[in-house]
Design a protein around this motif. Structure first.
Motif, short mmCIF file in Angstrom:
data_model
loop_
_atom_site.label_atom_id
_atom_site.label_comp_id
_atom_site.label_asym_id
_atom_site.label_seq_id
_atom_site.Cartn_x
_atom_site.Cartn_y
_atom_site.Cartn_z
N VAL A 18 23.50 -30.42 -15.12
CA VAL A 18 23.26 -29.84 -16.44
C VAL A 18 22.26 -30.67 -17.22
N LEU A 19 22.44 -31.98 -17.22
CA LEU A 19 21.54 -32.86 -17.97
C LEU A 19 20.12 -32.81 -17.41
N TRP A 49 25.74 -25.07 -4.86
CA TRP A 49 26.06 -24.43 -6.14
C TRP A 49 25.12 -24.92 -7.24
N GLY A 50 24.82 -26.21 -7.25
CA GLY A 50 23.93 -26.75 -8.27
C GLY A 50 22.52 -26.18 -8.18
N GLN A 51 22.03 -25.98 -6.95
CA GLN A 51 20.71 -25.37 -6.79
C GLN A 51 20.68 -23.95 -7.37
N ALA A 52 21.71 -23.18 -7.08
CA ALA A 52 21.75 -21.79 -7.55
C ALA A 52 21.89 -21.72 -9.07
N VAL A 53 22.81 -22.51 -9.62
CA VAL A 53 23.02 -22.49 -11.08
C VAL A 53 21.79 -23.03 -11.81
N GLY A 54 21.18 -24.07 -11.27
CA GLY A 54 19.96 -24.61 -11.89
C GLY A 54 18.84 -23.59 -11.91
N HIS A 55 18.66 -22.86 -10.80
CA HIS A 55 17.62 -21.83 -10.76
C HIS A 55 17.90 -20.74 -11.77
N ARG A 56 19.15 -20.30 -11.84
CA ARG A 56 19.48 -19.23 -12.79
C ARG A 56 19.29 -19.70 -14.24
N ALA A 113 19.11 -13.22 -6.86
CA ALA A 113 17.84 -13.95 -6.97
C ALA A 113 18.03 -15.44 -6.74
N SER A 114 19.23 -15.95 -7.00
CA SER A 114 19.50 -17.39 -6.82
C SER A 114 20.12 -17.70 -5.46
N LEU A 115 20.40 -16.67 -4.67
CA LEU A 115 21.03 -16.91 -3.37
C LEU A 115 20.19 -17.78 -2.44
N PRO A 116 18.88 -17.53 -2.29
CA PRO A 116 18.12 -18.39 -1.37
C PRO A 116 18.08 -19.86 -1.81
#
Length: 470
Positions: free
Chosen positions: A231-232, A168-175, A303-306
């Motif tokens: 987030v930080l 989840w962090g990878q996807a949210v960070g990319h977005r 777009a953030s799925l991969p």
């Protein structure tokens, strides 16, 4: 009259009969081929005036030399204001392109080196190294709280929550990074909505394995910290996160000389968590009050799925290594800081190679050298670390190479190939380990070796061309 009559004051001979009219007022300087206040009657020439053409070539040599085609010289002459009459009467050429071709042949090619430019990908060394340390410092919480509970009995709950949090962090960070292009406010809104939801999902996924009780609170604390720290890091507040983790660092440093007791062992991680949440709230408040940028289309969720899938694969691979060699995982986690620094170095060195190369084959060769240099600089320091921690050098180095090449492709916006390759490697290694099939523990090295080979080949295929670096 058998020949031209010289009427010029200096006595020079020209194929020109000129009647000059004296100007009545001063005029600004004009090009040598301009007619100023002269009424000229010219006799037709029989071929180019080589002296005049040579003189013009000498005047414009510094701008004609870099031309790669006579048409560039023609554009230069047109910009200089040469008219058709001047070209025919003064230089003896029928048209602009004829004179341009003559000048192009007369002036040797010269391609001066472009002026040196600063490296746009120069990394912030302190920030990169600090990020590597921040990835590992939260592990001190488990060290402090270890005597308070039986971590081995509830490891599955922590592992599941960790995998969900990573994905989840990878996807949210990319977005959030995508929204950052339109201003920090959009990125802040994405993080404000996505980070808490990720913490809830990670905790909910681990509840069935926790058995209830205080373990749920431990899982919730871990998920909340990972969401807040993400987030930080996205907002480049590494120093704030380091300050928030100070209680953990202080407690771990004093452990060899001081037994903190149950209250301090539980209180120090809790204090670090609360400080991290407070720092996250402040960072989000700062970006949310930033001026709103112009409306821009939101990137699709797919777009953030991969990036989420890569987060799952990376978590599984790292945890498989951690089952047998936990200290090697700490070394790998700390190495993520130098890994990020070398991602910047790869881009900077690739641009330098592009400026020094004249052919696609030459750039491919230099690109392979840059890739080999970066991988060597990243992997060689891990070799003694693997030996000191008792891990197999091949296993740790191949896992690190897989993760670094995947991150390199992601840095260039290529997300699906590394996600698929890493998922296949993680799935294969996980299935063999879970079912205890041959080749047993060696499966992780084999899967990571195949993945690293595939990803390195794709890096050379994709990034060995000039286009992605422009």
């Amino acid at each position: 009259m058998s020949g031209p009559m010289a009427l010029e004051p200096d006595g020079s001979e020209q194929d020109t009969l000129a009647l000059r009219l004296a100007g009545t007022r001063a005029r600004r300087p004009r090009p040598r081929w301009a007619n100023d206040s002269t009424l000229t009657l010219r006799l037709p020439r029989h071929g180019p005036d080589e002296n005049e053409v040579s003189r013009l070539a000498a005047e414009l040599a510094d701008r004609i030399g870099p031309a790669v085609h006579p048409y560039e010289v023609a554009a230069l002459l047109e910009a200089e204001g040469l008219s058709g009459d001047v070209i025919r009467n003064q230089y003896g050429h029928p048209n602009l392109f004829s004179l341009a071709s003559a000048l192009y042949e007369r002036v040797p090619r010269s391609f001066p080196e472009p002026a040196a430019v600063p490296d746009p990908w120069r990394p912030d060394h302190v920030r990169c190294l600090l990020r590597g340390a921040l990835f590992a410092l939260p592990g001190l919480a488990y060290l402090l709280a270890a005597p308070l509970w039986h971590a081995q009995e509830h490891a599955s709950a922590l592992v599941v929550a960790l995998i969900v949090s990573w994905a989840w962090g990878q996807a949210v960070g990319h977005r959030a990074y995508l929204r950052m292009a339109a201003g920090p406010r959009g990125a802040g809104r994405t993080l404000l909505a996505g980070a808490p939801l990720g913490a809830v999902l990670a905790t909910a996924a681990a509840v069935p394995l926790s058995g209830g009780g205080p373990v749920v609170w431990v899982v919730a604390a871990q998920s909340a910290y990972l969401a807040a720290a993400g987030v930080l890091l996205v907002l480049a507040r590494e120093r704030w996160l380091l300050a928030a983790l100070t209680p953990l660092v202080a407690g771990a440093v004093l452990l060899p000389w001081w037994e903190p007791g149950p209250s301090a062992r539980a209180g120090l991680p809790l204090l670090a968590l609360l400080a991290t949440l407070a720092a996250t709230a402040r960072a989000l408040r700062v970006v949310l009050v930033a001026p709103a940028a112009a409306d821009s289309p939101r990137p699709p969720l797919t777009a953030s799925l991969p990036y989420a899938l890569f987060g799952i694969a990376a978590a599984v691979l790292v945890l498989l290594e951690g089952r047998r060699h936990p200290y090697a995982v700490i070394v790998l986690t700390v190495s993520m800081g130098p890994a990020e620094l070398l991602l910047y170095r790869y881009r900077g060195w690739s641009l330098a190679a592009l400026r020094r190369t004249a052919t696609p084959a030459g750039f491919l060769l230099r690109s392979a050298g840059v890739l080999g240099l970066c991988l060597s600089a990243y992997l060689l320091p891990l070799l003694p670390a693997a030996l000191l921690t008792g891990a197999g050098p091949a296993e740790l180095l191949l896992l690190a190479a897989t993760l670094w090449t995947a991150l390199l492709l992601q840095a260039f916006g290529v997300a699906w190939p590394p996600a698929v390759v890493c998922l296949l490697a993680a799935g294969c290694a996980g299935a063999v380990t879970l079912l205890r099939l041959p080749p047993g523990p060696a499966v992780l090295a084999l899967c990571c070796g195949a993945a690293a080979l595939c990803l390195s080949g794709y890096v050379l295929y994709l990034l060995g061309r000039p286009a992605p670096h422009l």
